[in-house]
Design a protein around this motif. Structure first.
Motif, PDB file in Angstrom:
ATOM      1  N   ARG A 182      -8.179  30.520  38.157  1.00 49.03           N
ATOM      2  CA  ARG A 182      -7.956  29.196  37.560  1.00 49.03           C
ATOM      3  C   ARG A 182      -6.483  29.119  36.747  1.00 49.03           C
ATOM      4  NH1 ARG A 182     -12.451  26.085  36.440  1.00 49.03           N
ATOM      5  NH2 ARG A 182     -10.925  24.664  35.942  1.00 49.03           N
ATOM      6  N   LEU A 183      -6.091  29.997  36.056  1.00 50.51           N
ATOM      7  CA  LEU A 183      -4.533  29.961  35.710  1.00 50.51           C
ATOM      8  C   LEU A 183      -3.692  29.984  36.825  1.00 50.51           C
ATOM      9  CD1 LEU A 183      -5.012  32.265  32.548  1.00 50.51           C
ATOM     10  CD2 LEU A 183      -5.134  29.697  32.650  1.00 50.51           C
ATOM     11  N   ASP A 184      -3.650  30.697  37.665  1.00 51.35           N
ATOM     12  CA  ASP A 184      -2.941  30.861  39.012  1.00 51.35           C
ATOM     13  C   ASP A 184      -2.816  29.335  39.584  1.00 51.35           C
ATOM     14  OD1 ASP A 184      -2.335  33.525  38.573  1.00 51.35           O
ATOM     15  OD2 ASP A 184      -3.485  34.313  40.277  1.00 51.35           O
ATOM     16  N   ALA A 185      -3.886  28.764  39.657  1.00 51.06           N
ATOM     17  CA  ALA A 185      -3.959  27.396  40.166  1.00 51.06           C
ATOM     18  C   ALA A 185      -3.021  26.559  39.397  1.00 51.06           C
ATOM     19  CB  ALA A 185      -5.496  26.851  40.458  1.00 51.06           C
ATOM     20  N   LEU A 186      -3.190  26.660  38.299  1.00 52.64           N
ATOM     21  CA  LEU A 186      -2.201  25.623  37.304  1.00 52.64           C
ATOM     22  C   LEU A 186      -0.982  25.861  37.515  1.00 52.64           C
ATOM     23  CD1 LEU A 186      -4.544  25.858  33.842  1.00 52.64           C
ATOM     24  CD2 LEU A 186      -4.494  23.949  35.403  1.00 52.64           C
ATOM     25  N   VAL A 187      -0.556  27.217  37.648  1.00 54.73           N
ATOM     26  CA  VAL A 187       0.826  27.662  37.909  1.00 54.73           C
ATOM     27  C   VAL A 187       1.461  26.980  38.998  1.00 54.73           C
ATOM     28  CG1 VAL A 187       2.361  29.488  38.221  1.00 54.73           C
ATOM     29  CG2 VAL A 187       0.800  29.745  36.450  1.00 54.73           C
ATOM     30  N   ALA A 188       0.545  27.210  40.106  1.00 54.50           N
ATOM     31  CA  ALA A 188       0.772  26.592  41.396  1.00 54.50           C
ATOM     32  C   ALA A 188       0.905  25.106  41.419  1.00 54.50           C
ATOM     33  CB  ALA A 188      -0.410  27.062  42.496  1.00 54.50           C
ATOM     34  N   ASP A 189       0.248  24.402  40.523  1.00 53.40           N
ATOM     35  CA  ASP A 189       0.318  22.932  40.406  1.00 53.40           C
ATOM     36  C   ASP A 189       1.489  22.617  39.347  1.00 53.40           C
ATOM     37  OD1 ASP A 189      -1.692  22.601  41.972  1.00 53.40           O
ATOM     38  OD2 ASP A 189      -3.379  22.501  40.573  1.00 53.40           O
ATOM     39  N   ALA A 214      -4.203  19.496  21.570  1.00 55.61           N
ATOM     40  CA  ALA A 214      -4.979  18.617  22.938  1.00 55.61           C
ATOM     41  C   ALA A 214      -6.388  19.449  23.342  1.00 55.61           C
ATOM     42  CB  ALA A 214      -4.026  18.755  24.013  1.00 55.61           C
ATOM     43  N   LEU A 215      -6.377  20.695  23.249  1.00 53.93           N
ATOM     44  CA  LEU A 215      -7.532  21.492  23.695  1.00 53.93           C
ATOM     45  C   LEU A 215      -8.718  21.145  22.553  1.00 53.93           C
ATOM     46  CD1 LEU A 215      -5.892  24.794  24.856  1.00 53.93           C
ATOM     47  CD2 LEU A 215      -7.545  23.319  26.212  1.00 53.93           C
ATOM     48  N   LEU A 258     -11.098  25.638  21.334  1.00 52.33           N
ATOM     49  CA  LEU A 258     -10.190  26.420  20.326  1.00 52.33           C
ATOM     50  C   LEU A 258      -9.322  27.548  20.965  1.00 52.33           C
ATOM     51  CD1 LEU A 258     -12.416  26.754  17.293  1.00 52.33           C
ATOM     52  CD2 LEU A 258     -10.934  24.717  18.171  1.00 52.33           C
ATOM     53  N   ALA A 259      -8.089  27.163  20.735  1.00 54.34           N
ATOM     54  CA  ALA A 259      -7.105  28.465  21.119  1.00 54.34           C
ATOM     55  C   ALA A 259      -6.085  28.613  20.222  1.00 54.34           C
ATOM     56  CB  ALA A 259      -6.555  28.274  22.547  1.00 54.34           C
ATOM     57  N   LYS A 260      -4.944  29.482  20.424  1.00 52.17           N
ATOM     58  CA  LYS A 260      -3.917  29.719  19.270  1.00 52.17           C
ATOM     59  C   LYS A 260      -2.530  30.027  20.004  1.00 52.17           C
ATOM     60  CE  LYS A 260      -2.253  30.414  15.242  1.00 52.17           C
ATOM     61  NZ  LYS A 260      -0.649  30.550  15.550  1.00 52.17           N
ATOM     62  N   ASP A 261      -1.852  29.339  19.814  1.00 53.20           N
ATOM     63  CA  ASP A 261      -0.329  29.398  20.035  1.00 53.20           C
ATOM     64  C   ASP A 261       0.273  30.648  19.370  1.00 53.20           C
ATOM     65  OD1 ASP A 261       1.776  27.618  17.839  1.00 53.20           O
ATOM     66  OD2 ASP A 261      -0.472  27.352  17.753  1.00 53.20           O
ATOM     67  N   THR A 262       1.486  30.991  20.168  1.00 56.05           N
ATOM     68  CA  THR A 262       2.415  31.936  19.442  1.00 56.05           C
ATOM     69  C   THR A 262       3.690  31.893  20.079  1.00 56.05           C
ATOM     70  OG1 THR A 262       2.544  34.221  19.273  1.00 56.05           O
ATOM     71  CG2 THR A 262       1.702  33.771  21.357  1.00 56.05           C
ATOM     72  N   HIS A 263       4.779  32.032  19.287  1.00 58.01           N
ATOM     73  CA  HIS A 263       6.018  31.995  19.795  1.00 58.01           C
ATOM     74  C   HIS A 263       6.366  30.683  20.729  1.00 58.01           C
ATOM     75  CE1 HIS A 263       6.553  36.086  18.200  1.00 58.01           C
ATOM     76  NE2 HIS A 263       5.571  36.164  18.751  1.00 58.01           N
ATOM     77  N   GLY A 264       6.186  29.511  20.191  1.00 63.06           N
ATOM     78  CA  GLY A 264       6.878  28.181  20.640  1.00 63.06           C
ATOM     79  C   GLY A 264       5.902  27.889  21.702  1.00 63.06           C
ATOM     80  N   ALA A 265       6.250  28.261  23.064  1.00 62.57           N
ATOM     81  CA  ALA A 265       5.489  27.591  24.147  1.00 62.57           C
ATOM     82  C   ALA A 265       4.529  28.433  24.900  1.00 62.57           C
ATOM     83  CB  ALA A 265       6.673  27.201  25.314  1.00 62.57           C
ATOM     84  N   THR A 266       4.041  29.348  24.078  1.00 63.78           N
ATOM     85  CA  THR A 266       2.986  30.224  24.691  1.00 63.78           C
ATOM     86  C   THR A 266       1.410  29.943  23.796  1.00 63.78           C
ATOM     87  OG1 THR A 266       4.751  32.074  25.194  1.00 63.78           O
ATOM     88  CG2 THR A 266       2.360  32.577  25.024  1.00 63.78           C
ATOM     89  N   VAL A 267       0.438  29.993  24.616  1.00 68.47           N
ATOM     90  CA  VAL A 267      -0.727  30.208  24.063  1.00 68.47           C
ATOM     91  C   VAL A 267      -1.510  31.090  24.591  1.00 68.47           C
ATOM     92  CG1 VAL A 267      -3.020  28.768  24.234  1.00 68.47           C
ATOM     93  CG2 VAL A 267      -0.870  27.394  23.671  1.00 68.47           C
ATOM     94  N   LEU A 275     -11.654  26.117  30.881  1.00 66.69           N
ATOM     95  CA  LEU A 275     -10.822  25.846  31.817  1.00 66.69           C
ATOM     96  C   LEU A 275     -10.634  24.710  32.452  1.00 66.69           C
ATOM     97  CD1 LEU A 275     -11.194  29.268  33.440  1.00 66.69           C
ATOM     98  CD2 LEU A 275      -9.364  28.899  31.876  1.00 66.69           C
ATOM     99  N   ASP A 276     -11.586  23.857  32.536  1.00 64.49           N
ATOM    100  CA  ASP A 276     -11.564  22.345  33.117  1.00 64.49           C
ATOM    101  C   ASP A 276     -10.995  21.694  31.691  1.00 64.49           C
ATOM    102  OD1 ASP A 276     -12.938  22.815  35.406  1.00 64.49           O
ATOM    103  OD2 ASP A 276     -14.674  22.130  34.656  1.00 64.49           O
ATOM    104  N   ALA A 277     -11.288  21.925  30.719  1.00 68.67           N
ATOM    105  CA  ALA A 277     -10.511  21.051  29.563  1.00 68.67           C
ATOM    106  C   ALA A 277      -9.173  21.547  29.422  1.00 68.67           C
ATOM    107  CB  ALA A 277     -11.140  21.534  28.341  1.00 68.67           C
ATOM    108  N   LEU A 278      -8.846  22.907  29.754  1.00 70.82           N
ATOM    109  CA  LEU A 278      -7.472  23.294  29.558  1.00 70.82           C
ATOM    110  C   LEU A 278      -6.612  22.552  30.696  1.00 70.82           C
ATOM    111  CD1 LEU A 278      -4.867  25.225  28.846  1.00 70.82           C
ATOM    112  CD2 LEU A 278      -5.790  26.586  30.558  1.00 70.82           C
ATOM    113  N   ARG A 279      -7.222  22.304  31.870  1.00 73.12           N
ATOM    114  CA  ARG A 279      -6.277  21.565  32.986  1.00 73.12           C
ATOM    115  C   ARG A 279      -6.375  20.139  32.548  1.00 73.12           C
ATOM    116  NH1 ARG A 279      -5.121  20.789  38.282  1.00 73.12           N
ATOM    117  NH2 ARG A 279      -5.522  23.045  38.831  1.00 73.12           N
ATOM    118  N   ALA A 280      -7.349  19.372  32.035  1.00 71.61           N
ATOM    119  CA  ALA A 280      -7.340  18.002  31.451  1.00 71.61           C
ATOM    120  C   ALA A 280      -6.161  17.897  30.461  1.00 71.61           C
ATOM    121  CB  ALA A 280      -8.443  17.829  31.039  1.00 71.61           C
ATOM    122  N   ALA A 281      -6.075  18.952  29.392  1.00 73.88           N
ATOM    123  CA  ALA A 281      -5.027  18.831  28.536  1.00 73.88           C
ATOM    124  C   ALA A 281      -3.519  18.839  28.989  1.00 73.88           C
ATOM    125  CB  ALA A 281      -5.487  19.892  27.227  1.00 73.88           C
TER     126      ALA A 281
END
Length: 403
Positions: free
Chosen positions: A315-322, A358-359, A365-374, A391-397
């Protein structure tokens, strides 16, 4: 003087979610809103919130005893040591409470071993560490941190550490010399954004330390106990460290439990009075720790982490590809994702915190670290359908931030 708005020291900046109940992969706030927990207490909740086997073990022990000073013995201390060393294929255990305590203990053991066994003068002994490391927040540990937020303002700093780039075996080999008593590494750098080293790096570190007569110390506080699809991340490379630090998931999200496990001849440099902990190895901690080891004993949870991790990775690879993610790093059921430059909030570039907000609006619930990373670290027991929904919510966000 007027009272502050909050009586809490502001060493955290939490999302505006106040959890009052939790079970499995779900938490509920004071208004009854439910969220899927994709942080899992930085892997302390590998088995989800209030796992029934762990709660049962804690409740049973609460009716018997909770704390016995190490001035005396108790009936669960040896069984806990046996369970944890059997699980990790090690020889001896030193029980502590928090992950930072375990790392501090491993540093002390390595230095004493270096002095007593290797004969390295105390004033010359060094431990090689990696840039980008996170091993805790005590004074000694932040002394060798390269994160300004963790380090700045806490000097004077403890000497005796040498830095190398993480994942570079040649640089590691060059840094190890006759005064090196240990190399201390995370098999995967969690706080740095789930940074996975090149294949063979841990095997190289093992060879380098063996050739130099130094110890290999691996911090598996986040990566251990099933997170990477193996009991320990080092298992994936067929490596066994001289000392391994465990924590977080060892307490099942119920009580703080940590330990150093490893070679008996190395931990054997400790003598009565040379190190200790009032709560380390207490009966309640041991009861929960034994139950955690039993959950992992047959490998079912590790296999599940591997299977669900493949789903997560696809699912994450698909988000990178998009183009919705710049990068996605994954090992087991654990990922670090980097936002691309084109995402915005109120006319500025979106960062990891914006994505977490947004999530949260979408019940994740998730947590960011070092700026642009989650970081994403769901409980290893999460239902597949719930993981898909998150992961559907992640894509929507991400789509929202890209609009």
């Amino acid at each position: 003087m007027p009272a502050p708005a909050s009586r809490l020291a502001r060493n955290y900046a939490p999302l505006p979610v106040t959890v009052v109940r939790a079970e499995g992969a779900w938490v509920e706030d004071a208004d009854g809103a439910r969220y899927l927990d994709l942080l899992a207490g930085y892997s302390a909740l590998n088995f989800g919130h209030r796992h029934p086997d762990l709660v049962a073990a804690a409740r049973a022990q609460l009716g018997r005893s909770t704390l016995v000073s190490r001035a005396f013995d108790h009936d669960l201390l040896e069984p806990f040591a046996a369970a944890a060393t059997d699980l990790t294929s090690t020889e001896m255990l030193l029980p502590m409470n928090t992950g930072a305590e375990a790392v501090e203990s491993a540093i002390k053991v390595a230095r004493r071993w270096g002095a007593q066994v290797r004969g390295v003068p105390a004033e010359r002994a060094t431990i090689v560490v990696a840039d980008g490391n996170f091993h805790g927040r005590t004074t000694t540990i932040v002394s060798f941190s390269t994160d300004p937020d963790a380090r700045e303002g806490y000097g004077p700093y403890t000497p005796g550490f040498r830095h190398v780039p993480f994942g570079d075996a040649e640089e590691l080999a060059d840094a190890v010399d006759d005064d090196t008593v240990a190399v201390l590494l995370e098999p995967v750098q969690g706080e740095a954004g789930v940074v996975v080293p090149p294949a063979g790096y841990l095997r190289a570190a093992r060879s380098i330390t063996e050739e130099a007569g130094a110890l290999l110390v691996l911090d598996e506080i986040q990566s251990g106990l099933g997170r990477t699809g193996a009991t320990l991340a080092q298992d994936l490379e067929g490596v066994r460290a001289d000392l391994t630090t465990l924590g977080k998931a060892l307490g099942g999200g119920i009580v703080p439990v940590s330990a150093v496990v490893g070679r008996a001849d190395v931990l054997g440099v400790l003598t009565p009075g040379s190190h200790g902990s009032t709560f380390g190895g207490n009966p309640l901690a041991c009861a929960v720790g034994i139950a955690v080891c039993e959950l992992l004993a047959d490998g079912t949870i590790q296999a599940r982490a591997t299977r669900l991790g493949e789903l997560l990775g696809a699912r994450l690879d698909a988000l990178v590809a998009d183009g919705l993610l710049a990068r996605a790093r994954r090992i087991g059921l654990w990922a670090g994702i980097d936002l691309p430059g084109g995402l915005t909030v109120d006319g500025r570039r979106a960062d990891g915190h914006d994505l977490c907000v947004a999530l949260a609006r979408r019940g994740v619930l998730a947590k960011d670290t070092h700026g642009a990373t989650v970081r994403l670290s769901p409980p290893l027991t999460i239902d597949e359908a719930d993981l898909e929904a998150a992961l559907d919510a992640l894509r929507a966000a991400l789509v929202e931030l890209a609009a």
